[in-house]
Design an enzyme around this catalytic site. Structure first.
Site, mmCIF file in Angstrom:
data_model
loop_
_atom_site.group_PDB
_atom_site.id
_atom_site.type_symbol
_atom_site.label_atom_id
_atom_site.label_comp_id
_atom_site.label_asym_id
_atom_site.label_seq_id
_atom_site.Cartn_x
_atom_site.Cartn_y
_atom_site.Cartn_z
ATOM 1 N N LEU A 1 0.886 -1.141 0.088
ATOM 2 C CA LEU A 1 0.037 -0.203 -0.204
ATOM 3 C C LEU A 1 0.842 1.158 0.056
ATOM 4 C CD1 LEU A 1 -2.620 -0.817 2.668
ATOM 5 C CD2 LEU A 1 -2.951 -1.029 0.291
ATOM 6 N N ASP A 2 0.643 2.322 -0.608
ATOM 7 C CA ASP A 2 1.106 3.463 -0.525
ATOM 8 C C ASP A 2 1.383 4.093 0.700
ATOM 9 O OD1 ASP A 2 1.454 3.631 -3.368
ATOM 10 O OD2 ASP A 2 -0.351 4.663 -3.811
ATOM 11 N N LYS A 3 2.482 4.797 0.918
ATOM 12 C CA LYS A 3 2.711 5.310 2.330
ATOM 13 C C LYS A 3 1.417 5.949 3.002
ATOM 14 C CE LYS A 3 5.554 8.593 4.801
ATOM 15 N NZ LYS A 3 6.683 9.757 4.617
ATOM 16 N N THR B 1 -1.623 5.568 2.329
ATOM 17 C CA THR B 1 -3.142 4.754 2.193
ATOM 18 C C THR B 1 -3.012 3.776 3.138
ATOM 19 O OG1 THR B 1 -2.965 4.758 -0.660
ATOM 20 C CG2 THR B 1 -4.185 3.179 0.595
ATOM 21 N N ARG C 1 -5.156 5.977 -7.591
ATOM 22 C CA ARG C 1 -4.888 7.393 -7.393
ATOM 23 C C ARG C 1 -4.763 8.020 -9.028
ATOM 24 N NH1 ARG C 1 0.091 7.581 -4.011
ATOM 25 N NH2 ARG C 1 0.065 9.618 -4.120
#
Length: 314
Positions: A145-147, A149, A247
Site C-alpha cells: 500500500l502507498d505510504k 494509504t 489514484r
C-alpha cells in the site's frame, strides 16, 4: 551442520514415484513450489540433498522408488533490516499469515533513503522468523500500500504462504476493495476505468495512463456510495494492482482523490489530511494452507470519518 539434517531447519524425506527418470532439481522444484529453482539448486550445491543416502547433484537422475532427503536450513537474517518495536493493528494472525490495518504515514518496506521505521521493521520485531521470506528488502510482503494509504494488508509468515498468496493476487482469487473521497461527482452510479499505467512522460516520479507500450494493463471498478456536494464517496474493486492505480485512474477521469499530494495538487481541502483519503477497507483471500475463505475489514481511520462528517454538514 556436523551431520546431514542436524540443527535447526526442516528435513523432508520424499519418494520418487514416477516410472520415467527426472532430474533431481526439476522434481524438487515441483515438490516445493514455494522455493525457486535457483534456491533449490543452491541447497543441492551446499550438500543439503541426498538420494538414497548419497549427496545428490542437480543433474542426478531420479528413478522410481528413490528416496530423496532435503534439509532446508533456517533463513539467514538480513543484516540491513533491523527489528523495531511499533504498534501494529492486527486484524487476523495465525502461524502462516498476518493481516494488518496499516496507518497513514507508514511506508511498507525499506527503500533508498528510507531504511528504517517501515512496516517491515515492525513486522520483524513482531514475527522474528520473517527474514529470508521473499528475500531482498521485502520479507513476507505479498502486496503493498502507498505510504499514506490506510487499511488492509496481508503479510506471509512462510515462503509457502507467500507464493500461494501472490498467486491469488495475480489470478484475482484475492479480492481488494477500497473507499475514497474524490473531487466532484461522477456521472452514473458505477463504472469501470480501463487504462494502461506507466511512468509519467514528463515527471518520472509520477505515474499516468499512457497510450504506448510502456504501460501495463490496469482495470478499476468503482461504485458510488454517497454524493457529498462537490465531493463523492466511492468504493473501488481492483482487477489489477499497478502502482498508484486508483489514484492515477481517478485523476485520469477528472475526479482525483481528496488530499492526494501527487495527483490532486492545488485543490482546496475541506479538512487538513495526512495524505490521500484512500482506505483499503476489505481484503478477501483463500487461506494458503487451510483453503478456507478469509475476509478482513479495516475500520475507517478517524481522520477519514471526520472528513465525511464535515462534508455531510455542508
Amino acid at each position: 551442520m556436523s551431520e546431514f539434517g542436524e540443527g535447526e531447519g526442516e528435513l523432508l524425506t520424499l519418494t520418487y514415484p514416477k516410472p520415467l527418470p527426472m532430474r533431481l532439481d526439476r522434481w524438487l522444484v515441483a515438490q516445493r513450489p514455494e522455493q525457486s529453482r535457483a534456491r533449490i539448486q543452491k541447497f543441492i550445491e551446499a550438500g543439503y540433498v541426498q538420494v538414497n543416502g548419497v549427496t545428490g547433484r542437480a543433474k542426478t537422475p531420479l528413478r522410481q522408488g528413490d528416496s530423496v532427503a532435503l534439509w532446508m536450513p533456517p533463513p539467514e537474517p538480513l543484516p540491513y533490516l533491523l527489528p523495531q518495536a511499533m504498534p501494529l493493528d492486527v486484524l487476523f494472525e495465525d502461524a502462516h499469515l498476518i493481516v494488518l490495518n496499516k496507518p497513514a504515514g507508514l511506508t511498507v518496506h525499506p527503500a533508498p533513503g528510507n531504511k528504517d521505521g517501515t512496516l517491515v521493521n515492525g513486522l520483524l520485531h513482531h514475527c522474528p522468523d520473517l527474514p529470508g521470506i521473499g528475500g531482498e528488502l521485502r520479507p513476507g510482503i505479498v502486496h503493498r500500500l502507498d505510504k499514506d494509504t490506510t487499511g488492509c494488508i496481508v503479510v506471509a509468515k512462510s515462503q509457502e504462504a507467500l507464493v500461494k498468496l501472490q498467486v491469488q493476487i495475480q489470478k484475482r482469487i484475492a479480492s481488494r476493495q477500497y473507499l475514497a473521497v474524490v473531487h466532484g461527482q461522477p456521472a452514473g452510479d458505477s463504472g469501470t476505468i480501463v487504462g494502461a499505467i506507466g511512468r509519467h512522460p514528463v515527471d518520472r516520479k509520477k505515474y499516468a495512463v499512457v497510450h504506448d507500450d510502456s504501460g501495463r494493463h490496469a482495470c478499476t471498478h468503482w461504485r458510488l456510495v454517497e454524493r457529498l456536494g462537490d465531493y463523492s464517496l466511492l468504493r473501488f474493486k481492483l482487477d489489477t494492482g499497478r502502482t498508484h492505480q486508483i489514484r492515477v485512474h481517478c485523476a485520469h477521469v477528472g475526479h482525483p482523490i481528496v488530499g492526494d499530494p501527487t495527483y490532486s495538487r492545488c485543490r482546496k481541502l475541506p479538512l487538513e489530511l495526512p495524505g490521500q483519503a484512500l482506505h483499503a477497507v476489505q481484503l478477501g483471500l483463500d487461506h494458503p494452507i487451510t483453503k478456507q475463505r478469509l475476509v478482513c475489514e479495516a475500520p475507517l481511520p478517524e481522520v477519514f470519518e471526520r472528513l465525511l462528517a464535515v462534508l455531510r454538514r455542508r
